[in-house]
Write a protein that holds these residues in place. Structure first.
Motif, PDB file in Angstrom:
ATOM      1  N   GLY A 120       0.821  -1.203   0.000  1.00 49.87           N
ATOM      2  CA  GLY A 120       0.000   0.000   0.000  1.00 49.87           C
ATOM      3  C   GLY A 120       0.852   1.249   0.000  1.00 49.87           C
ATOM      4  N   SER A 121       1.897   1.260   0.817  1.00 49.30           N
ATOM      5  CA  SER A 121       2.784   2.416   0.871  1.00 49.30           C
ATOM      6  C   SER A 121       3.503   2.617  -0.466  1.00 49.30           C
ATOM      7  CB  SER A 121       3.808   2.233   1.997  1.00 49.30           C
ATOM      8  OG  SER A 121       3.167   2.050   3.245  1.00 49.30           O
ATOM      9  N   ALA A 122       3.908   1.504  -1.082  1.00 47.33           N
ATOM     10  CA  ALA A 122       4.597   1.609  -2.377  1.00 47.33           C
ATOM     11  C   ALA A 122       3.674   2.178  -3.445  1.00 47.33           C
ATOM     12  CB  ALA A 122       5.118   0.232  -2.788  1.00 47.33           C
ATOM     13  N   TYR A 123       2.406   1.763  -3.425  1.00 47.00           N
ATOM     14  CA  TYR A 123       1.458   2.292  -4.412  1.00 47.00           C
ATOM     15  C   TYR A 123       1.215   3.786  -4.210  1.00 47.00           C
ATOM     16  CZ  TYR A 123       0.203  -2.290  -6.277  1.00 47.00           C
ATOM     17  OH  TYR A 123       0.227  -3.510  -6.898  1.00 47.00           O
ATOM     18  N   ILE A 124       1.217   4.226  -2.947  1.00 42.17           N
ATOM     19  CA  ILE A 124       1.040   5.657  -2.687  1.00 42.17           C
ATOM     20  C   ILE A 124       2.216   6.447  -3.265  1.00 42.17           C
ATOM     21  CG2 ILE A 124       1.186   7.349  -0.821  1.00 42.17           C
ATOM     22  CD1 ILE A 124      -0.807   5.765   0.720  1.00 42.17           C
ATOM     23  N   ILE A 125       3.432   5.925  -3.065  1.00 39.00           N
ATOM     24  CA  ILE A 125       4.600   6.600  -3.642  1.00 39.00           C
ATOM     25  C   ILE A 125       4.490   6.631  -5.169  1.00 39.00           C
ATOM     26  CG2 ILE A 125       7.100   6.428  -3.968  1.00 39.00           C
ATOM     27  CD1 ILE A 125       7.323   5.290  -1.192  1.00 39.00           C
ATOM     28  N   ASP A 126       3.895   5.579  -5.732  1.00 41.88           N
ATOM     29  CA  ASP A 126       3.755   5.471  -7.181  1.00 41.88           C
ATOM     30  C   ASP A 126       2.516   6.200  -7.697  1.00 41.88           C
ATOM     31  OD1 ASP A 126       4.932   4.501  -9.537  1.00 41.88           O
ATOM     32  OD2 ASP A 126       3.537   2.818  -9.641  1.00 41.88           O
ATOM     33  N   ALA A 127       1.839   6.932  -6.783  1.00 40.81           N
ATOM     34  CA  ALA A 127       0.647   7.715  -7.149  1.00 40.81           C
ATOM     35  C   ALA A 127      -0.483   6.844  -7.681  1.00 40.81           C
ATOM     36  CB  ALA A 127       1.012   8.798  -8.170  1.00 40.81           C
ATOM     37  N   LYS A 128      -0.579   5.615  -7.170  1.00 39.27           N
ATOM     38  CA  LYS A 128      -1.681   4.720  -7.542  1.00 39.27           C
ATOM     39  C   LYS A 128      -2.541   4.505  -6.297  1.00 39.27           C
ATOM     40  CE  LYS A 128       0.680   2.267 -11.300  1.00 39.27           C
ATOM     41  NZ  LYS A 128       1.848   3.130 -11.393  1.00 39.27           N
ATOM     42  N   ASN A 129      -3.371   5.508  -5.996  1.00 40.05           N
ATOM     43  CA  ASN A 129      -4.103   5.512  -4.738  1.00 40.05           C
ATOM     44  C   ASN A 129      -5.160   4.418  -4.675  1.00 40.05           C
ATOM     45  OD1 ASN A 129      -4.087   7.145  -2.259  1.00 40.05           O
ATOM     46  ND2 ASN A 129      -6.275   7.352  -2.700  1.00 40.05           N
ATOM     47  N   ASP A 140      -3.197   4.154   7.879  1.00 37.49           N
ATOM     48  CA  ASP A 140      -2.829   4.194   6.463  1.00 37.49           C
ATOM     49  C   ASP A 140      -4.062   4.317   5.572  1.00 37.49           C
ATOM     50  OD1 ASP A 140      -0.031   4.198   6.310  1.00 37.49           O
ATOM     51  OD2 ASP A 140       0.074   2.075   6.815  1.00 37.49           O
ATOM     52  N   LEU A 141      -5.128   3.618   5.950  1.00 31.52           N
ATOM     53  CA  LEU A 141      -6.371   3.747   5.186  1.00 31.52           C
ATOM     54  C   LEU A 141      -6.871   5.184   5.231  1.00 31.52           C
ATOM     55  CD1 LEU A 141      -8.563   0.569   5.899  1.00 31.52           C
ATOM     56  CD2 LEU A 141      -8.023   1.565   3.662  1.00 31.52           C
ATOM     57  N   GLY A 142      -6.770   5.816   6.407  1.00 26.24           N
ATOM     58  CA  GLY A 142      -7.189   7.199   6.518  1.00 26.24           C
ATOM     59  C   GLY A 142      -6.412   8.104   5.584  1.00 26.24           C
ATOM     60  N   SER A 143      -5.095   7.893   5.508  1.00 26.03           N
ATOM     61  CA  SER A 143      -4.270   8.719   4.618  1.00 26.03           C
ATOM     62  C   SER A 143      -4.628   8.493   3.160  1.00 26.03           C
ATOM     63  CB  SER A 143      -2.790   8.420   4.864  1.00 26.03           C
ATOM     64  OG  SER A 143      -2.411   8.799   6.164  1.00 26.03           O
ATOM     65  N   ALA A 144      -4.871   7.222   2.801  1.00 25.92           N
ATOM     66  CA  ALA A 144      -5.233   6.913   1.410  1.00 25.92           C
ATOM     67  C   ALA A 144      -6.596   7.520   1.063  1.00 25.92           C
ATOM     68  CB  ALA A 144      -5.240   5.402   1.199  1.00 25.92           C
ATOM     69  N   LYS A 145      -7.540   7.466   1.993  1.00 25.36           N
ATOM     70  CA  LYS A 145      -8.859   8.054   1.742  1.00 25.36           C
ATOM     71  C   LYS A 145      -8.775   9.568   1.617  1.00 25.36           C
ATOM     72  CE  LYS A 145     -11.580   4.358   3.870  1.00 25.36           C
ATOM     73  NZ  LYS A 145     -12.467   3.968   5.006  1.00 25.36           N
ATOM     74  N   GLY A 172      16.144  19.501   8.043  1.00 22.64           N
ATOM     75  CA  GLY A 172      16.286  19.369   6.596  1.00 22.64           C
ATOM     76  C   GLY A 172      15.020  19.640   5.823  1.00 22.64           C
ATOM     77  N   GLY A 173      14.055  20.316   6.449  1.00 21.73           N
ATOM     78  CA  GLY A 173      12.810  20.627   5.763  1.00 21.73           C
ATOM     79  C   GLY A 173      11.857  19.452   5.672  1.00 21.73           C
ATOM     80  N   LEU A 174      12.206  18.328   6.317  1.00 25.40           N
ATOM     81  CA  LEU A 174      11.351  17.143   6.262  1.00 25.40           C
ATOM     82  C   LEU A 174      10.138  17.334   7.152  1.00 25.40           C
ATOM     83  CD1 LEU A 174      14.085  14.364   6.496  1.00 25.40           C
ATOM     84  CD2 LEU A 174      12.919  15.196   4.449  1.00 25.40           C
ATOM     85  N   ARG A 175       8.974  17.009   6.640  1.00 22.81           N
ATOM     86  CA  ARG A 175       7.750  17.127   7.418  1.00 22.81           C
ATOM     87  C   ARG A 175       7.395  15.769   8.012  1.00 22.81           C
ATOM     88  NH1 ARG A 175       5.846  22.073   6.087  1.00 22.81           N
ATOM     89  NH2 ARG A 175       3.856  21.779   7.138  1.00 22.81           N
ATOM     90  N   ASP A 176       6.706  15.791   9.140  1.00 25.53           N
ATOM     91  CA  ASP A 176       6.400  14.538   9.818  1.00 25.53           C
ATOM     92  C   ASP A 176       5.098  13.914   9.315  1.00 25.53           C
ATOM     93  OD1 ASP A 176       7.375  12.853  12.211  1.00 25.53           O
ATOM     94  OD2 ASP A 176       5.214  13.019  12.554  1.00 25.53           O
ATOM     95  N   SER A 177       4.334  14.607   8.523  1.00 25.29           N
ATOM     96  CA  SER A 177       3.077  14.050   8.040  1.00 25.29           C
ATOM     97  C   SER A 177       3.312  13.402   6.677  1.00 25.29           C
ATOM     98  CB  SER A 177       2.009  15.135   7.921  1.00 25.29           C
ATOM     99  OG  SER A 177       2.456  16.189   7.102  1.00 25.29           O
ATOM    100  N   PRO A 178       3.814  12.171   6.660  1.00 23.16           N
ATOM    101  CA  PRO A 178       4.107  11.509   5.383  1.00 23.16           C
ATOM    102  C   PRO A 178       2.811  11.047   4.723  1.00 23.16           C
ATOM    103  CG  PRO A 178       4.443   9.993   7.183  1.00 23.16           C
ATOM    104  CD  PRO A 178       4.069  11.294   7.807  1.00 23.16           C
ATOM    105  N   ASP A 179       2.946  10.520   3.526  1.00 22.57           N
ATOM    106  CA  ASP A 179       1.773   9.998   2.825  1.00 22.57           C
ATOM    107  C   ASP A 179       1.305   8.675   3.414  1.00 22.57           C
ATOM    108  OD1 ASP A 179       1.952  12.141   1.042  1.00 22.57           O
ATOM    109  OD2 ASP A 179       3.430  11.077  -0.163  1.00 22.57           O
TER     110      ASP A 179
END
Length: 796
Positions: A368-377, A408-413, A521-528
């Motif tokens: 699921g995480s890999a698909y999010i990185i690949d923009a395949k929600n 993770d489901l919440g983030s995908a939704k 380094g400008g990294l945000r804590d709210s990842p996809d």
């Protein structure tokens, strides 16, 4: 390579599903091992087999050993090697221990652990040793509740042989009862298992001690492994762990390289590549955790190379190595690599019938995480929902993996525009973590941050600001105030304050948040997505790792023995007055404007009394030997709370100085307080023994009555918290919880406020004291703009 892909991945009519799956696995290893420089191949979809009723994936429970030395770890490793050689897919004990930690379950209940893990069977060894005789018993527990028990008696010196003989009997009986699939325990499997070395008892003891020492002291573990090999040079299992410990404890592990080079069979024999591969995988996990990505990749690929060389590709070790590479790709946001390795691992599990195990659940999360990185929600939602199906089994829906999947489901939704669905899933994740008493975890605070963001996007600004402020408070309490989590929460809270018209607070929080994010380094804590490394786990004290990390950061900051006598007894008036502020508020029933304080009050004392009646206060290391102001901070407690029993506990030599050197007028002033006493003792030694020794008390006629059941407050501020090790302090906390189970205990450990409710054995961090009085260079009282104390209401 394209030609090979056409050969090995074919959907033609002549290809069976099993053949296609096996071909794809072969290609996975071919691409990942033989063509490492060319990068990962395409994502491949797994073929889902029908559920099998016979065993394919098993694990070994921790053996029960009675009547002799503890050889449980070594016996467990032996059983795992026998089962692997016998053709079964074995989940390594390290991963079962990790699962057990995540579940918070009891490893002594293997049947429940078998259900939670999704394994087809669990093997439960029992070894009973009486004088020179021993009995080995193996119990087979199947997921479908089938059970068989076999046992073998014999000389105690031959325990390893007895384990093997009993294992053979168990496998024969399991095959007769059709508990294992047809084809397992073949003639070749039997021959492979028979060739495994059965070490002598002394060698097994040393090997077992090494396994037990690995996490705490890899150097001592190395010594034990060498002892085992000195006794049994052909005992191959210690070589793999020896390699692991050498690489963990040495910058240039020449000895480890020499061992591996001289024992070529350790690298090449099929009997040994699996444990050696697992050693490399463990090294990879450690390297990844430390941020050494290049080393981690090398270790994971070495595991796969070894398995391929020994023709043991279809093994759990290969799945774990592929998962490691997938995690590495996810960390680098490499969508092709993460998809490829996650799919390959899932297909490998498929060939072993392991798609019902928790390993497959974790694979779906990675996919699921890999698909999010690949923009395949849409595919991400599909994978997360498949993971949700995994945790729908009875008992699993209330554990940390379920919280992670919901988050993770919440983030995908949210990415799909379904804000209401995202809010529902985030609330579900937080409810699960709250029920597990894991609100002090980084995962909980990250989900709460996401929840606030969705509420802001939905126009619920009040709920959003409440969420962001809660993250700020809890992150501060847990020492996470310099992390990206805090930085993003500060920026979001600043934005909400500006919406309300509080421009000053808005500008302040926004600037603080931006500064912290810039430092990170400008990294945000709210990842996809939320990765598996975010799963909260507990230590031996049932504390979360975030809590243990903070408390351990205080320890061993200074060396008491190297200080001068003046520094050892340094104190000054008002240094710890914020303790008095906290206690005055806690014992004042009229102060009801703080929800967290009210909750603490109801759990700590039945009836609050501003005089402190019924409470015992123990101050550890209060500088009783200070020649100008002995134990002045403890005296302030006795003065402000005249009905509270106050005990100043200091080292025997410090108490001796108080008796003999401190001016009589100062000594008498202290002892004149009717509620004040002095006892000699070390705060990390058993407190229950210290207070019952009349010789340790200055005023022995006023020793407190039985403490168990009474509210107790301990304070270790600039004493054992900074001089002793975390291991010593952790053991002391565990003893306090065990010796006073009926007492609610408030423990002020350095700046952290810990609390253990009555009838509980678990301390949790519930707040923080201001930094006033903790400056070791100057005698100041400076809160640096902070409140006297902060409490969190979510940890109760």
């Amino acid at each position: 390579m394209d030609h090979l892909k056409n050969i090995f991945i074919s959907d033609g009519e002549n290809s069976s599903p099993a053949m296609r799956a096996t071909s794809r696995i072969f290609l996975c290893f071919l691409l990942a091992v033989s063509c490492q420089s060319s990068g990962p191949g395409p994502g491949l979809s797994p073929i889902l087999p029908d559920r099998s009723e016979s065993a394919a994936v098993v694990f070994v429970a921790r053996p029960k050993v009675s009547g002799g030395a503890d050889i449980s770890s070594g016996a467990r490793a032996l059983m795992e090697s026998f089962l692997t050689a016998g053709g079964l897919a074995v989940i390594p004990s390290s991963d079962i221990i990790r699962l057990n930690t995540l579940l918070g379950s009891d490893e002594n209940d293997p049947a429940a652990l078998c259900e939670y893990s999704g394994a087809d069977a669990c093997i439960v060894p029992e070894i009973t040793i009486q004088a020179d005789q021993a009995t080995v018993s193996l119990r087979w527990l199947s997921r479908d509740e089938n059970e068989l028990v076999v046992q073998t008696p014999g000389p105690s010196r031959d325990v390893s042989q007895l384990l093997y003989r009993t294992f053979v009997l168990m496998m024969e009986e399991a095959r007769n009862q059709k508990l294992i699939r047809e084809g397992f325990w073949s003639a070749q499997n039997q021959n492979d298992a028979s060739r495994m070395v059965k070490p002598q008892m002394d060698s097994l003891k040393a090997f077992s001690r090494g396994l037990d020492l690995e996490k705490e002291n890899s150097s001592l573990a190395t010594i034990e492994y060498r002892k085992a090999l000195a006794i049994d040079p052909d005992f191959l299992l210690p070589y793999a762990r020896l390699f692991y410990t050498c690489y963990e404890s040495m910058a240039y592990p020449a000895y480890a390289e020499g061992d591996i080079t001289n024992q070529t069979r350790v690298r090449l024999d099929a009997d040994t590549v699996v444990p050696l591969g697992l050693a490399f995988r463990d090294l990879g996990v450690n390297a990844l955790r430390k941020g050494w990505t290049t080393a981690a990749e090398a270790y994971f690929r070495r595991t796969m190379t070894l398995l391929s060389t020994g023709r043991r590709e279809a093994n759990i070790a290969g799945v774990l190595a592929l998962y490691g590479l997938a995690d590495l790709s996810l960390k680098g946001r490499n969508n092709m690599g993460s998809l490829y390795f996650s799919h390959a691992a899932q297909m490998l599990l498929e060939t072993m019938g392991g798609l019902r195990t928790f390993l497959s659940l974790e694979g779906e999360i990675r996919l699921g995480s890999a698909y999010i990185i690949d923009a395949k929600n849409i595919l991400a939602l599909y994978s997360y929902n498949r993971a949700l199906d995994h945790i729908s089994r009875p008992g699993l829906e209330s554990y940390t993996q379920a919280a992670l999947v919901r988050a993770d489901l919440g983030s995908a939704k949210l990415r799909s525009g379904d804000r209401d669905g995202a809010i529902e899933d985030y609330e579900s994740a937080m409810e699960i973590l709250s029920n597990l008493e894991m609100t002090n975890s980084h995962l909980y605070l990250s989900v709460l941050l996401h929840y606030g963001i969705v509420q802001r996007l939905s126009g619920n600004l009040k709920d959003a600001e409440t969420s962001f402020n809660h993250v700020l408070t809890s992150a501060k309490i847990l020492g996470l105030d310099q992390t990206s989590l805090y930085g993003e929460a500060a920026q979001s809270a600043g934005l909400m304050a500006s919406f309300r018209g509080d421009e000053a607070r808005g500008r302040y929080l926004t600037s603080v948040g931006q500064e912290i994010l810039n430092r990170n380094g400008g990294l945000r804590d709210s990842p996809d997505f939320f990765s598996l490394e975010n799963l909260p786990v507990k230590n031996e004290l049932e504390m979360l790792l975030d809590e243990g990390r903070l408390l351990s950061s205080y320890c061993e900051s200074f060396n008491f023995a190297l200080h001068s006598r003046q520094i050892q007894a340094r104190t000054y008036e008002g240094r710890l007055d914020d303790t008095n502020v906290l206690l005055k508020d806690l014992l004042d029933e009229k102060k009801t404007d703080d929800e967290a304080l009210t909750r603490l009050r109801t759990q700590f004392i039945l009836r609050a009394d501003v005089s402190g009646a019924g409470i015992v206060f123990v101050d550890i290391g209060p500088a009783i030997a200070n020649l100008a102001s002995p134990a002045v901070t403890t005296v302030s407690i006795a003065r402000d709370f005249p009905a509270m029993e106050v005990i100043a506990m200091d080292l025997p030599e410090q108490v001796a100085i108080f008796r003999q050197t401190v001016a009589p007028v100062l000594r008498n002033r202290l002892l004149s307080f009717p509620n004040f006493n002095v006892v000699s003792g070390n705060g990390v030694h058993p407190f229950s023994e210290t207070i019952t020794d009349q010789a340790r008390w200055i005023k022995s006629e006023k020793t407190p009555s039985a403490l168990n059941g009474r509210p107790i407050i301990f304070r270790a501020a600039n004493s054992i918290d900074i001089y002793e090790t975390w291991d010593s302090n952790r053991a002391a906390l565990a003893r306090l919880a065990g010796d006073f189970p009926e007492s609610p205990i408030l423990y002020l450990f350095n700046r952290s406020i810990l609390f253990k409710p009555a009838r509980s054995h678990r301390f949790r961090i519930i707040g923080i004291i201001s930094p006033a009085g903790f400056d070791h260079m100057y005698e100041t009282f400076d809160r640096h703009g902070e409140k006297a104390y902060m409490l969190s209401s979510s940890v109760y």
